[in-house]
Design a protein around this motif. Structure first.
Motif, mmCIF file in Angstrom:
data_model
loop_
_atom_site.group_PDB
_atom_site.id
_atom_site.type_symbol
_atom_site.label_atom_id
_atom_site.label_comp_id
_atom_site.label_asym_id
_atom_site.label_seq_id
_atom_site.Cartn_x
_atom_site.Cartn_y
_atom_site.Cartn_z
ATOM 1 N N VAL B 250 17.524 5.326 -27.690
ATOM 2 C CA VAL B 250 17.200 6.584 -26.995
ATOM 3 C C VAL B 250 16.930 6.335 -25.508
ATOM 4 N N GLY B 251 16.157 5.305 -25.219
ATOM 5 C CA GLY B 251 15.667 5.126 -23.852
ATOM 6 C C GLY B 251 16.639 4.489 -22.881
ATOM 7 N N ILE B 252 17.595 3.706 -23.388
ATOM 8 C CA ILE B 252 18.506 3.019 -22.460
ATOM 9 C C ILE B 252 19.972 3.416 -22.699
ATOM 10 N N LEU B 253 20.417 3.321 -23.954
ATOM 11 C CA LEU B 253 21.853 3.538 -24.203
ATOM 12 C C LEU B 253 22.262 5.000 -23.977
ATOM 13 N N VAL B 254 21.423 5.939 -24.412
ATOM 14 C CA VAL B 254 21.768 7.370 -24.194
ATOM 15 C C VAL B 254 21.854 7.682 -22.698
ATOM 16 N N PRO B 255 20.826 7.330 -21.903
ATOM 17 C CA PRO B 255 20.945 7.596 -20.459
ATOM 18 C C PRO B 255 22.110 6.829 -19.806
ATOM 19 N N LEU B 256 22.358 5.586 -20.286
ATOM 20 C CA LEU B 256 23.487 4.821 -19.728
ATOM 21 C C LEU B 256 24.805 5.545 -19.995
ATOM 22 N N ALA B 257 24.988 6.018 -21.224
ATOM 23 C CA ALA B 257 26.239 6.696 -21.593
ATOM 24 C C ALA B 257 26.388 7.991 -20.801
ATOM 25 N N ILE B 258 25.310 8.761 -20.728
ATOM 26 C CA ILE B 258 25.405 10.039 -20.001
ATOM 27 C C ILE B 258 25.595 9.789 -18.497
ATOM 28 N N GLY B 259 24.921 8.765 -17.986
ATOM 29 C CA GLY B 259 25.077 8.423 -16.568
ATOM 30 C C GLY B 259 26.513 8.039 -16.258
ATOM 31 N N ALA B 260 27.093 7.209 -17.124
ATOM 32 C CA ALA B 260 28.484 6.779 -16.919
ATOM 33 C C ALA B 260 29.422 7.979 -16.993
ATOM 34 N N TYR B 261 29.198 8.861 -17.968
ATOM 35 C CA TYR B 261 30.022 10.068 -18.111
ATOM 36 C C TYR B 261 29.909 10.935 -16.852
ATOM 37 N N THR B 262 28.670 11.058 -16.337
ATOM 38 C CA THR B 262 28.430 11.895 -15.155
ATOM 39 C C THR B 262 29.154 11.337 -13.936
ATOM 40 N N VAL B 263 29.121 10.042 -13.777
ATOM 41 C CA VAL B 263 29.759 9.416 -12.612
ATOM 42 C C VAL B 263 31.281 9.423 -12.753
ATOM 43 N N LEU B 264 31.756 9.122 -13.967
ATOM 44 C CA LEU B 264 33.211 8.932 -14.140
ATOM 45 C C LEU B 264 33.971 10.217 -14.478
ATOM 46 N N VAL B 265 33.309 11.137 -15.197
ATOM 47 C CA VAL B 265 34.033 12.334 -15.658
ATOM 48 C C VAL B 265 33.529 13.585 -14.945
ATOM 49 N N LYS B 266 32.400 14.117 -15.380
ATOM 50 C CA LYS B 266 31.872 15.296 -14.681
ATOM 51 C C LYS B 266 30.371 15.432 -14.917
ATOM 52 N N LYS B 267 29.783 16.232 -14.047
ATOM 53 C CA LYS B 267 28.334 16.404 -14.095
ATOM 54 C C LYS B 267 27.996 17.643 -14.905
ATOM 55 N N SER B 268 27.080 17.486 -15.870
ATOM 56 C CA SER B 268 26.632 18.633 -16.661
ATOM 57 C C SER B 268 25.110 18.672 -16.638
ATOM 58 N N LYS B 269 24.581 19.838 -16.269
ATOM 59 C CA LYS B 269 23.112 19.939 -16.186
ATOM 60 C C LYS B 269 22.464 19.717 -17.553
ATOM 61 N N LEU B 270 23.127 20.217 -18.603
ATOM 62 C CA LEU B 270 22.559 20.056 -19.945
ATOM 63 C C LEU B 270 22.476 18.570 -20.309
ATOM 64 N N VAL B 277 15.248 13.447 -20.563
ATOM 65 C CA VAL B 277 14.234 13.489 -21.629
ATOM 66 C C VAL B 277 14.299 12.194 -22.453
ATOM 67 N N ALA B 278 15.520 11.726 -22.727
ATOM 68 C CA ALA B 278 15.686 10.477 -23.493
ATOM 69 C C ALA B 278 15.097 9.301 -22.720
ATOM 70 N N ALA B 279 15.373 9.270 -21.422
ATOM 71 C CA ALA B 279 14.850 8.163 -20.604
ATOM 72 C C ALA B 279 13.325 8.173 -20.601
ATOM 73 N N LEU B 280 12.738 9.358 -20.443
ATOM 74 C CA LEU B 280 11.271 9.461 -20.438
ATOM 75 C C LEU B 280 10.694 9.025 -21.785
ATOM 76 N N ALA B 281 11.349 9.462 -22.859
ATOM 77 C CA ALA B 281 10.881 9.068 -24.197
ATOM 78 C C ALA B 281 10.968 7.554 -24.356
ATOM 79 N N GLY B 282 12.064 6.966 -23.858
ATOM 80 C CA GLY B 282 12.249 5.516 -23.969
ATOM 81 C C GLY B 282 11.168 4.743 -23.226
ATOM 82 N N VAL B 283 10.773 5.275 -22.071
ATOM 83 C CA VAL B 283 9.720 4.611 -21.292
ATOM 84 C C VAL B 283 8.416 4.624 -22.090
ATOM 85 N N TYR B 284 8.155 5.722 -22.776
ATOM 86 C CA TYR B 284 6.949 5.808 -23.614
ATOM 87 C C TYR B 284 7.048 4.852 -24.808
#
Lengths: 201, 301
Positions: B250-270, B277-284
């Motif tokens: 949750v804390g690393i792979l989900v944000p990594l995947a979404i970050g890569a998608y955002t940079v390489l494909v397109k940006k989605s606010k959702l 939220v996943a990154a924050l949960a992972g930090v906790y």
């Protein structure tokens, strides 16, 4: 009455515990004497974390590789380089002029830093006062102030326990430590403990 | 083989979920203060104040003898007993000062308070680079403190590593970026802040993954018995799900995947919201796993 040592001051006495494992019969009298003297309200209550009676002496039962049952009794080591004193944010844990680690309840907020800082896992939270209890308790400190041995030493039927001043070469603990082979627990932690486990002559 | 003398600190010292919340909020507030230096948005100062206040509430409520704090402080001050060797004392002082500076910033960003003449100095102060730099530095210091708080606990070998303050700073930075992403999704910060945050977040997630794996590897391979017990509880024991599912999944792979998608494909606010939220949960989860897995060195194996 013992006094808090100020920074740079050396204790006048270096009081130490000696536990002679070769004489101990593992009867548990010291553990019970400790609780009944220092925390009588805990006589029938468990220290949940240790899953044992709430005492300032922790008993560890094990079996040697050869299948022989073995016991180790652990309590506050009154370390000369005590991590619990280093970390206590409010200065509640201090060394007195007898070289013993003590707790000033007025200055304790119950943060538990001393508990996690103790490598020997010998502090436990009293469920009512929330004070991090350890050896010595108030009654034993009174005994020592009056020149008497602490409750565990008084109660031991096998003469396996002793308490005295390492600075005094004629004290019984100094004599025992010169005569018998002993070790200190977790020497590598650098805490300079004053609890000696005698293993034989 | 289970040692005869096996005890986890959470059962005795009770540094568990509530301390994890405290460390989490301090991480958000601390590295959020560093982010504030670059963003300078009033809304971020409100988040920092809220995080600090809630974090401090958690830690005070965790004190077994919180009601004795006034007497404790009074006795300490009147007797001149200050244990400067304690990271906790340093942390208390840093957090108190940080709280005061945050209040200054919050007041400076509230127009209705700025109508009061005697509070206008706060706005002037909040525009001074030196003040904002000191604020950021103090925030960084608070995050570092929250790491050394564990490192100094000599009884718990798993924590006696300099990797913890570094992990806390890296994951605190990830939390601060996640907060900025959430603020962007709700239109409270600019798109360019979000774009930079996504790129920075990608790098930090990779560093965090490396740091978490290094933390486990060092403890498992070279640690003492107590450190190995803790690391084993995290890697394959009681807290394995929290570590691999929560911290890494949750804390690393989900944000990594979404970050890569955002940079390489397109940006989605959702997706950005989900990632934050996943990154924050992972930090906790990271703080909770490290705390819960802490065990004493067995005196008898």
């Amino acid at each position: 009455m013992s006094k808090r040592l100020r920074k740079g001051q050396a204790p006048t006495r270096r009081m130490a515990h000696v536990w002679d494992a070769s004489r101990c019969i593992a009867c548990g009298a010291c553990v019970l004497a400790c609780t009944s003297s220092n925390n009588p309200d805990m006589m029938f209550r468990e220290e949940k974390g240790w899953r044992s009676i709430a005492s300032n002496i922790r008993r560890i039962d094990s079996v040697t590789p050869q299948g022989r049952p073995e016991v180790l009794l652990v309590q506050c080591q009154h370390c000369e380089n005590a991590p619990c004193q280093t970390t206590c944010p409010f200065g509640a844990t201090y060394t007195d002029d007898d070289g013993m680690i003590r707790l000033d309840p007025r200055m304790c907020a119950g943060c538990g830093y001393c508990v996690t800082s103790c490598p020997y896992n010998v502090r436990w939270f009293h469920p009512d006062s929330k004070l991090p209890k350890k050896c010595m308790g108030d009654t034993c400190l009174t005994f020592v102030d009056q020149g008497m041995p602490p409750a565990c030493v008084q109660a031991c039927p096998a003469g396996a326990r002793d308490f005295g001043d390492l600075n005094d070469p004629n004290s019984t603990v100094s004599v025992t430590l010169r005569a018998k082979r002993s070790r200190r627990l977790l020497e590598s932690a650098g805490t300079e403990p004053k609890y000696f486990v005698v293993e034989g002559s | 083989m289970t040692p005869a003398d096996l005890h986890f600190q959470v059962d005795i010292a009770h540094w568990g979920w509530s301390i994890a919340w405290f460390l989490w909020f301090v991480g958000i507030a601390g590295m959020g203060s560093v982010a504030y230096y670059f963003v300078r948005k009033g809304v971020l100062s409100f988040v920092i104040l809220g995080s600090l206040a809630i974090g401090l509430l958690f830690v005070v409520s965790h004190l077994g003898r919180w009601w004795n704090l006034p007497l404790t402080l009074w006795t300490m001050i009147t007797n001149g007993i200050f244990n400067w060797s304690s990271w906790m004392l340093l942390g208390i002082l840093m957090l108190s000062l940080h709280l005061v500076l945050t209040l200054v910033l919050v007041v400076a960003h509230l127009p209705w308070l700025q109508r009061l003449g005697w509070l206008r100095w706060t706005a002037a102060l909040s525009r001074a680079n030196a003040f904002v730099a000191a604020f950021a530095l103090l925030g960084f210091g608070c995050t570092v403190y929250s790491g050394f708080l564990l490192t100094q606990a000599a009884g718990i070998p798993l924590w006696n590593t300099s990797l913890i303050p570094i992990l806390w700073v890296v994951s605190g930075s990830i939390a601060a970026i996640a907060v900025l992403e959430i603020l962007y999704v709700f239109g409270l910060v600019d798109a360019n802040v979000s774009s930079l945050g996504v790129r920075l977040g990608l790098g930090l997630d990779a560093v965090k993954l490396l740091a978490v794996l290094a933390f486990l590897h060092v403890a498992l391979s070279f640690g003492s018995a107590g450190a190995r017990i803790g690391a084993t509880a995290m890697a394959s024991g009681e807290y394995a799900l929290l570590t691999w599912g929560g911290v890494v999944g949750v804390g690393i792979l989900v944000p990594l995947a979404i970050g890569a998608y955002t940079v390489l494909v397109k940006k989605s606010k959702l997706l950005l919201l989900v990632s934050a939220v996943a990154a924050l949960a992972g930090v906790y989860f990271l703080r909770a796993a490290v705390l819960l897995a802490g065990a004493w060195e067995p005196l008898v194996l």
